[in-house]
Enzyme design. Structure first.
Site, PDB file in Angstrom:
ATOM      1  N   GLY A  14      30.201  50.190  43.603  1.00 27.18           N
ATOM      2  CA  GLY A  14      30.274  49.604  44.927  1.00 27.18           C
ATOM      3  C   GLY A  14      31.497  48.719  45.012  1.00 27.18           C
ATOM      4  O   GLY A  14      32.107  48.384  43.989  1.00 27.18           O
ATOM      5  N   ALA A  18      29.598  43.628  45.822  1.00 34.01           N
ATOM      6  CA  ALA A  18      28.389  44.376  46.186  1.00 34.01           C
ATOM      7  C   ALA A  18      27.179  43.993  45.344  1.00 34.01           C
ATOM      8  O   ALA A  18      26.035  44.222  45.754  1.00 34.01           O
ATOM      9  CB  ALA A  18      28.653  45.877  46.056  1.00 34.01           C
ATOM     10  N   TYR A  50      45.905  39.577  43.797  1.00 34.88           N
ATOM     11  CA  TYR A  50      45.274  39.170  45.046  1.00 34.88           C
ATOM     12  C   TYR A  50      46.233  38.386  45.948  1.00 34.88           C
ATOM     13  O   TYR A  50      46.083  38.371  47.169  1.00 34.88           O
ATOM     14  CB  TYR A  50      44.026  38.332  44.768  1.00 34.88           C
ATOM     15  CG  TYR A  50      42.857  39.139  44.247  1.00 34.88           C
ATOM     16  CD1 TYR A  50      42.545  40.391  44.775  1.00 34.88           C
ATOM     17  CD2 TYR A  50      42.053  38.652  43.218  1.00 34.88           C
ATOM     18  CE1 TYR A  50      41.485  41.130  44.290  1.00 34.88           C
ATOM     19  CE2 TYR A  50      40.971  39.385  42.733  1.00 34.88           C
ATOM     20  CZ  TYR A  50      40.697  40.615  43.278  1.00 34.88           C
ATOM     21  OH  TYR A  50      39.630  41.348  42.798  1.00 34.88           O
ATOM     22  N   ASP A  89      28.291  48.574  34.713  1.00 37.26           N
ATOM     23  CA  ASP A  89      28.527  48.029  36.053  1.00 37.26           C
ATOM     24  C   ASP A  89      29.820  48.567  36.666  1.00 37.26           C
ATOM     25  O   ASP A  89      30.367  47.976  37.588  1.00 37.26           O
ATOM     26  CB  ASP A  89      28.506  46.496  36.050  1.00 37.26           C
ATOM     27  CG  ASP A  89      29.700  45.873  35.330  1.00 37.26           C
ATOM     28  OD1 ASP A  89      30.472  46.615  34.686  1.00 37.26           O
ATOM     29  OD2 ASP A  89      29.849  44.636  35.415  1.00 37.26           O
TER      30      ASP A  89
END
Length: 216
Positions: A14, A18, A50, A89
């Site tokens: 996701g 998420a 970022y 994950d």
């Protein structure tokens, strides 16, 4: 040729925020499966990425690709090949999704050549849990977990990423129809605080694992 194994290998996927790690951790505890967590904080380029995606995207994506390749190589040798079950994950094939979104054409061509070499024989998960959530939910969860480097994430980048994930998962099911994808509504399901929601996910996962085993 992809490495073969019979043990359940569950990947939780996701967009950023998420709840992938939270769900993967709960599943590993529930099933007593080995937990594989992606390397995020150790990426020395991520905070710069970022702040300036164009300048730092190639370095960021190459770091993630090489580290995830090493993780999955070790995972196969130490866990999957020995019959141990795993919940992760992340799914390394999302690396290509991020790269296509952030890299310039000349960098993407170089990246794809390396990506195809490294991922060609890596173990693939045999079940994917995909958490889909709205931009508001993602931003709220990112804010609550308080990672300093994520404070500068552009919401438009996150919105585009969510849309790319949707397309990626649709494409994935066509390319790999043998790998079931269970889509979860991240806006409505609270698998951390609500035991009933978590039990519903476990039921779906049990059904998918049982069906996979019956086909072996």
């Amino acid at each position: 040729m992809t490495k073969q194994f019979d043990a359940p290998f569950i990947a939780v996927e996701g967009p950023i925020g998420a709840g992938k790690t939270s769900l993967a951790l709960k599943l590993s505890e529930h099933y007593r499966f080995h937990l594989l967590e992606e390397i995020v904080d150790e990426n020395p380029f991520l905070s710069k990425f970022y702040e300036d995606i164009d300048e730092w995207s190639f370095q960021t994506e190459m770091f993630f690709l090489c580290n995830r390749f090493k993780q999955l190589e070790d995972l196969y040798e130490n866990q999957l090949s020995k019959g141990y079950s795993v919940v992760s994950d992340y799914h390394i094939f999302k690396n290509h999704l991020f790269a296509k979104q952030t890299l310039r054409d000349e960098h993407l061509a170089k990246y794809e050549r390396i990506y195809n070499i490294l991922t060609g024989d890596l173990p693939r998960p045999n079940v994917i849990l995909y958490i889909n959530a709205s931009l508001d939910t993602l931003l709220n969860r990112i804010s609550r977990r308080g990672r300093e480097m994520e404070k500068s994430i552009d919401p438009s980048y996150l919105q585009q990423l969510s849309g790319d994930y949707e397309q990626f998962m649709r494409d994935h099911q066509h390319v790999y129809p043998e790998i079931p994808v269970i889509t979860l509504d991240g806006d409505r399901l609270d698998f951390v605080a609500n035991p009933h929601d978590f039990s519903r996910i476990v039921d779906q996962l049990d059904e998918a694992i049982t069906k996979k085993r019956s086909l072996l």
